[in-house]
Design an enzyme around this catalytic site. Structure first.
Site, PDB file in Angstrom:
ATOM      1  N   LYS A 124     -91.615  -3.764 -71.588  1.00 44.71           N
ATOM      2  CA  LYS A 124     -91.047  -3.503 -71.039  1.00 44.71           C
ATOM      3  C   LYS A 124     -91.163  -3.988 -69.936  1.00 44.71           C
ATOM      4  CE  LYS A 124     -86.632  -4.297 -72.730  1.00 44.71           C
ATOM      5  NZ  LYS A 124     -86.250  -3.434 -74.560  1.00 44.71           N
ATOM      6  N   GLY A 163     -85.226 -10.833 -72.735  1.00 44.32           N
ATOM      7  CA  GLY A 163     -83.658 -10.159 -72.259  1.00 44.32           C
ATOM      8  C   GLY A 163     -83.566  -8.861 -72.620  1.00 44.32           C
ATOM      9  N   ASP A 164     -82.705  -8.025 -71.990  1.00 51.04           N
ATOM     10  CA  ASP A 164     -82.172  -7.329 -72.056  1.00 51.04           C
ATOM     11  C   ASP A 164     -80.911  -6.289 -71.951  1.00 51.04           C
ATOM     12  OD1 ASP A 164     -83.074  -4.033 -73.790  1.00 51.04           O
ATOM     13  OD2 ASP A 164     -82.318  -3.237 -72.203  1.00 51.04           O
ATOM     14  N   PHE A 236     -69.546  -2.993 -74.838  1.00 51.93           N
ATOM     15  CA  PHE A 236     -69.132  -5.322 -75.264  1.00 51.93           C
ATOM     16  C   PHE A 236     -69.785  -5.950 -74.153  1.00 51.93           C
ATOM     17  CE2 PHE A 236     -67.216  -5.802 -70.828  1.00 51.93           C
ATOM     18  CZ  PHE A 236     -67.768  -4.636 -69.671  1.00 51.93           C
TER      19      PHE A 236
HETATM   20  O1  2IT Z   1     -84.959  -3.976 -77.005  1.00 56.37           O
HETATM   21  C1  2IT Z   1     -85.043  -5.196 -77.378  1.00 56.37           C
HETATM   22  O2  2IT Z   1     -86.102  -5.248 -78.416  1.00 56.37           O
HETATM   23  C2  2IT Z   1     -85.084  -6.493 -76.417  1.00 56.37           C
HETATM   24  N1  2IT Z   1     -84.283  -5.969 -75.312  1.00 56.37           N
HETATM   25  C3  2IT Z   1     -85.451  -7.528 -76.822  1.00 56.37           C
HETATM   26  C4  2IT Z   1     -86.833  -8.094 -77.059  1.00 56.37           C
HETATM   27  C5  2IT Z   1     -87.166  -9.176 -77.437  1.00 56.37           C
HETATM   28  O3  2IT Z   1     -88.654  -9.227 -76.369  1.00 56.37           O
HETATM   29  O4  2IT Z   1     -86.842  -9.798 -77.737  1.00 56.37           O
END
Ligand code: 2IT
Length: 446
Positions: A124, A163-164, A236
């Protein structure tokens, strides 16, 4: 495994990293009994090796805002474990980001990725940069500055970010563009890319769709179905949108959305027009949900400063952020007759909330199982990039459904208690852990 001793050592070594210690504590307690039936795990110190990231990169991100002022943020990448595949996991851009949050997310990602059936390790990253109120130009310059450091640590077979929170299609585009320019290659490192440059169909929808497929399985296990069910969701953003879209399509009624400013109640359920409005509202970068109620004033009511969990519902699906559903919220949901909880945010429920659901025998699906569809389709994006072709939406969606069914089956296999109650949290933790632990045993002390 002496779980409490190990947790005490960790909290002495990493004081104040509460989210990280919370995530580790949950997994260790879940796997303790199984762990102790495998003397080779103890002999090889699997738990001790698994709870520390392989490495952490921290870097400075200087950039220039629209008024010409120089801003400085901190960037991170936590490469947690790559025993079963390349490091894989999202980037979060939010003011709250710190090492504890990224270590908890990276740790969770190890087991989630193991559950997907695909070969991906856990990682992460992100930054304390807040996209709130930033212009498109500022976001582009920040993403470019962030990637000028990150690019050295990632690669299609090494570490594949996505993304996140705060990182969607726009940010991935800017990040990917800078990576491609610096690395002089176009192999698809980063997932969640746009369709014109190597993205996968269904990736934007994947987390939400997967969560609804998993929830449908939880219901099916009880001989129940989605049509007519009232679903309370929080958030949202992208994930809330995907859940609302699929749940509504399958006949359920999504009766809430929420933001940091409060929640919106929609007693008749979100319409297609309301669902389409969610990404529009998100794209304003204001991070408030009140305008939703103004836009649909006849059908929707804004409740300032409160959480959606006070609205009676059949299914609760937190889709915002960690620890957003607390013990007292769980008590309220239980008192109002909630029948299923499917956590879509990562660690969205506090330990007290999880304990409350267990006490009331309410099935609770943990984030690492329920939301794994997002990273699963990221894995499918990597497959398509490696093959240099694109699958159709139907092909990706059917693979996503298969994967979510497999994850549900793994939770049932490892989490069914003697009286038949499915402890999805234990099931997900044990199933994910066993795969990674076996890979670590087979590969020696590293
Ligand atoms: O928490 C997650 O699994 C994501 N934000 C997606 C991670 C990813 O590598 O697609």
């Amino acid at each position: 495994m002496k779980t409490n001793e190990l947790l005490a050592q960790l909290s002495a070594r990493h004081p104040g990293e509460t989210e990280y210690l919370q995530a580790v504590g949950e997994v260790l307690h879940s796997v303790e009994a199984v762990y102790n039936r495998h003397p080779e795990f103890e002999a090889l110190a699997i738990a001790e090796r698994l709870v520390e990231p392989d490495r952490i990169f921290t870097f400075k991100v200087p950039w220039v805002d629209d008024r010409g002022r120089v801003q400085v943020n901190t960037g991170y990448r936590v490469q947690f474990n790559n025993a079963i595949g390349p490091y894989k996991g999202g980037l979060r851009f939010h003011a709250s980001v710190n090492l504890s949050i990224l270590k908890f997310l990276g740790f969770e990602q190890i087991f989630k990725n193991a559950l997907t059936t695909l070969p991906m390790g856990g990682a992460k990253g992100g930054s304390d940069f807040s996209p709130k109120g930033k212009s498109d130009g500022e976001i582009m310059r920040f993403c470019q500055a962030f990637m000028t450091e990150l690019w050295r640590y990632i690669g299609p077979e090494t570490d594949v970010p996505a993304g996140d929170i705060g990182v969607g299609g726009r940010e991935i585009g800017y990040l990917y563009g800078m990576y491609r320019k610096l690395a002089h290659e176009n192999t698809g490192v980063l997932t969640g890319k746009g369709m014109t440059y190597g993205g996968s169909r269904i990736r934007p929808e994947a987390t939400g769709f997967g969560a609804v497929y998993f929830t449908a399985q939880m219901l099916a296990d009880k001989g129940d179905t989605l049509p007519g069910k009232r679903i309370a969701i929080s958030g949202f953003g992208n994930v809330a949108w995907g859940v609302a879209l699929k749940a509504t399509e399958l006949g359920a009624k999504v009766i809430t959305v929420s933001g940091p400013d409060g929640y919106v109640s929609v007693p008749d359920g979100l319409t297609r027009e309301m669902i389409d409005y969610l990404p529009e509202l998100r794209a304003t970068n204001n991070d408030v949900v009140a305008p939703f109620a103004e836009e649909f004033s006849g059908a929707a009511t804004f409740v300032a400063g409160r959480k959606p969990w006070e609205v009676p519902c059949d299914i609760a699906m937190p889709c915002a952020t960690q620890n957003e559903l607390e013990g007292n919220d769980a008590e309220t949901l239980a008192a109002n007759g909630v029948r299923y909880v499917a956590e879509v945010s990562n660690m969205g429920c506090t330990p007290e909330a999880i304990e409350t659901f267990a006490r009331h025998r309410i099935p609770y699906g943990p984030g690492k199982a329920v939301n794994a569809g997002g990273v699963a389709v990221s894995g499918l994006e990597m497959s398509q990039n490696a093959m240099k072709l694109n699958w159709t939406s139907a092909e990706v969606d059917s693979r996503l459904q298969e994967i979510m069914h497999a994850i549900h089956a793994a939770c049932v296999e490892y989490g069914t208690e003697p009286d038949g109650f499915i402890n999805y949290m234990n099931g997900a933790n044990i199933a994910g852990f066993m795969k990674v632990a076996r890979a670590m045993v087979e590969q020696g002390v590293l």
